[in-house]
Enzyme design. Structure first.
Site, PDB file in Angstrom:
ATOM      1  N   CYS A   1     -10.184  -5.646   1.097  1.00 43.21           N
ATOM      2  CA  CYS A   1     -11.401  -4.841   1.004  1.00 43.21           C
ATOM      3  C   CYS A   1     -12.032  -4.954  -0.091  1.00 43.21           C
ATOM      4  CB  CYS A   1     -10.822  -3.283   1.605  1.00 43.21           C
ATOM      5  SG  CYS A   1      -9.878  -2.193   0.247  1.00 43.21           S
TER       6      CYS A   1
ATOM      7  N   HIS B   1      -3.823   0.680  -2.980  1.00 46.70           N
ATOM      8  CA  HIS B   1      -3.913  -0.645  -2.051  1.00 46.70           C
ATOM      9  C   HIS B   1      -2.863  -1.378  -2.674  1.00 46.70           C
ATOM     10  CE1 HIS B   1      -8.371   0.648  -0.624  1.00 46.70           C
ATOM     11  NE2 HIS B   1      -7.535   1.189  -1.000  1.00 46.70           N
TER      12      HIS B   1
ATOM     13  N   CYS C   1     -10.563  -3.925  -3.162  1.00 42.84           N
ATOM     14  CA  CYS C   1      -9.658  -4.625  -4.022  1.00 42.84           C
ATOM     15  C   CYS C   1     -10.294  -5.444  -4.526  1.00 42.84           C
ATOM     16  CB  CYS C   1      -8.543  -5.167  -3.073  1.00 42.84           C
ATOM     17  SG  CYS C   1      -6.818  -3.128  -2.558  1.00 42.84           S
TER      18      CYS C   1
ATOM     19  N   ASN D   1       1.240  -1.416   0.031  1.00 40.39           N
ATOM     20  CA  ASN D   1       0.379  -0.207   0.387  1.00 40.39           C
ATOM     21  C   ASN D   1       1.264   1.181   0.052  1.00 40.39           C
ATOM     22  OD1 ASN D   1       0.519  -0.848   2.686  1.00 40.39           O
ATOM     23  ND2 ASN D   1      -0.631   0.449   3.496  1.00 40.39           N
ATOM     24  N   LEU D   2       0.307   2.437  -0.796  1.00 39.34           N
ATOM     25  CA  LEU D   2       0.528   3.700  -0.791  1.00 39.34           C
ATOM     26  C   LEU D   2      -0.032   4.988  -0.406  1.00 39.34           C
ATOM     27  CD1 LEU D   2       3.023   2.825  -4.631  1.00 39.34           C
ATOM     28  CD2 LEU D   2       4.181   2.388  -2.357  1.00 39.34           C
ATOM     29  N   GLU D   3       0.785   5.048   0.723  1.00 36.76           N
ATOM     30  CA  GLU D   3      -0.747   6.436   1.048  1.00 36.76           C
ATOM     31  C   GLU D   3       0.468   7.470   0.691  1.00 36.76           C
ATOM     32  OE1 GLU D   3      -2.019   3.891   4.554  1.00 36.76           O
ATOM     33  OE2 GLU D   3      -0.764   6.256   5.184  1.00 36.76           O
TER      34      GLU D   3
ATOM     35  N   GLU E   1      -3.099  -4.751  -3.118  1.00 37.26           N
ATOM     36  CA  GLU E   1      -3.589  -5.924  -4.090  1.00 37.26           C
ATOM     37  C   GLU E   1      -3.471  -5.031  -5.379  1.00 37.26           C
ATOM     38  OE1 GLU E   1      -6.130  -7.423  -0.645  1.00 37.26           O
ATOM     39  OE2 GLU E   1      -5.213  -4.991  -1.427  1.00 37.26           O
TER      40      GLU E   1
END
EC number: 3.5.4.5
Length: 294
Positions: free
Chosen positions: A130, A103, A133, A90-92, A105
């Site tokens: 989730c 996300h 995804c 995951n990249l925020e 996936e």
């Protein structure tokens, strides 16, 4: 990246496996993927199935995560049709819109896509996918057969998580994410970064809006990373090309600090991603987005 991965090695039960994978990643400059022949070698040496091996390597995949908001690090591995592993995380991005998030996936699947993978058979992830995804994965041609593997539960069909699923067929679309695509866009240039962005726009999966865009990121050492737009039948789980390209860069072991140029080529129709991309670029690096409208 090397130090982040080194810290995860203690989370792998077999230290021999941990050291084997460490040396492999070190040799390929921490590019977050394993070719099928490497997977076969590790499975044979350590007497594991491909799914069991992937589960053991999830801490390494999660090391690629950027989670300044949640501090919740998710790792995923997409397994290609020949058995290659494509890591994802995951990249925020802080101080911008939450919709800019990638996300895990999505990360693994788009990473596979940018490495020219044409089909995904399995997705291995350290937390239950989730709804976002699940819908993103339903854009794949292999969705009816796609298996999801979790640390506590393996060999689950995607559609067991997404019953009575809505997908491309409901909108009379027979072209799927990862399928070969040529959107027949043209632009006269000899610039290799612009040519890569054009190639990515031509490969974009956007059968719903028919708004195509692609991104090319050039680093200070002249590496070029790719990103194509991945649209989704449910619209909101769509993944912009900039996120795909940033993901490609980070999963290749590179850094945001090494970026020197970002080119976007877009054929806008019902949608335009320019301002969303400009916002994220301004948030991450001190360079303008080089935008070309077709």
């Amino acid at each position: 990246m090397s130090e982040k991965i080194r810290k995860t090695l203690s989370l792998i039960e077999s230290q021999q496996l941990a050291q084997d994978v460490w040396h492999i990643l070190q040799e390929q400059h921490f590019k977050g993927m394993l070719p099928y022949f490497t997977v076969e070698h590790l499975c044979t040496k350590h007497q594991l199935t491909p799914q069991q091996l992937a589960l053991k390597l999830l801490p390494i995949a999660a090391a690629y995560s950027l989670a300044p908001i949640s501090q919740f690090h998710v790792g995923a591995i997409a397994i290609g049709q020949r058995g290659a592993y494509y890591f994802g995380a995951n990249l925020e991005f802080a101080s911008t819109h939450i919709q800019q998030t990638v996300h895990a996936e999505q990360s693994a699947i788009s990473h596979a896509w940018m490495n020219h993978e044409s089909a995904i058979t399995d997705v291995v992830v350290n937390y239950t996918p989730c709804g976002h995804c699940r819908q993103f994965m339903n854009e794949l041609k292999t969705a009816p057969q796609l298996k999801i593997h979790l640390p506590h539960s393996q060999n689950n069909l995607l559609h067991s998580y997404l019953p009575d699923a809505f997908g491309p067929a409901d909108l009379d679309i027979q072209h799927f994410l990862l399928d070969a695509q040529n959107n027949q866009l043209t632009y006269e240039t000899q610039d290799p970064v612009m040519l890569t962005a054009l190639e990515c726009a031509n490969a974009a999966h956007a059968p719903y809006s028919k708004s195509y865009h692609g991104i090319a990121i050039e680093t200070k050492d002249k590496q070029i990373y790719r990103g194509s737009y991945a649209e989704n039948a449910a619209f909101n789980p769509s993944l912009p090309a900039l996120q795909v390209a940033l993901n490609h860069l980070l999963l290749s072991g590179d850094t945001l600090q090494n970026i020197q140029r970002i080119v976007m080529i877009e054929k806008a129709n019902h949608l335009c991603y320019r301002h969303m991309a400009e916002d994220l670029v301004a948030n991450l690096v001190d360079i303008p987005l080089d935008y070309i409208a077709l």
